[in-house]
Design a protein around this motif. Structure first.
Motif: not given
Length: 147
Positions: A42-57, A84-86, A98-103
C-alpha cells in the motif's frame, strides 16, 4: 545472516550485499509503515501516485509490475482508508484513474520520509564512505536511465 552463493564477480557480490541490506531495510520500513496503518505494498502504491495527477490504474499496474486485478485490490484498500479515490480519466472516461485525497497526500509525505531513511548499516559508515557509495550508485542509476 543469509547464506549467499559464491560470487561470480565483484558486481555479483555487490548485488548480493545490496539485496541483503535491502531486505533488512524493507523489514524495518514495514514496521514503521505499519505504525502509519499501511502495508509495504500500500505504501509503495501511495508513493507512486502523484499529488496532482490522477494515475490510470493500468499505468499503476505497469509501474508496480503486477496484474491489474492486484491494483484493484490496492485501490479498494486505499479508498477504504480515505487515501485515494477512483475518478474517470479526463482523456478517456472509460478508464479509471486513482487520485490522492488530501489525507493521501499528507500520508504520502510520511511514506517518503520512512522509505528514504538510510539503512542503519549505511548510516553507520563514515561520511566519506557514504559519499563514495552515493556517487557510485548515482553513476549506476545514470547508466540505467540511459537504457
Amino acid at each position: 545472516m543469509a547464506v549467499m552463493a559464491p560470487p561470480k564477480s565483484p558486481a555479483h557480490e555487490a548485488q548480493q550485499l545490496f539485496f541483503e541490506i535491502g531486505m533488512e531495510t524493507r523489514k524495518l520500513a514495514a514496521v514503521r509503515l505499519a505504525e502509519l496503518g499501511l502495508t509495504f505494498p500500500l505504501a509503495h502504491a501511495l508513493r507512486l501516485l502523484e499529488p496532482d495527477r490522477p494515475r490510470p490504474m493500468r499505468e499503476l499496474a505497469d509501474v508496480l509490475f503486477c496484474d491489474a486485478s492486484n491494483v484493484t485490490t490496492l485501490a479498494d484498500r486505499l479508498e477504504g482508508k480515505g487515501l485515494a479515490e477512483r475518478q474517470p480519466d479526463p482523456d478517456d472516461r472509460r478508464v479509471k484513474a486513482l487520485a490522492l485525497t488530501a489525507e493521501g497526500k499528507r500520508l504520502r509525505e510520511r511514506v517518503f520520509e520512512v522509505m528514504s531513511e538510510p539503512p542503519p548499516p549505511i548510516a553507520a559508515l563514515p561520511a566519506a564512505d557514504q559519499r563514495a557509495l552515493r556517487d557510485i550508485l548515482r553513476r549506476a542509476v545514470e547508466i540505467q536511465r540511459r537504457g
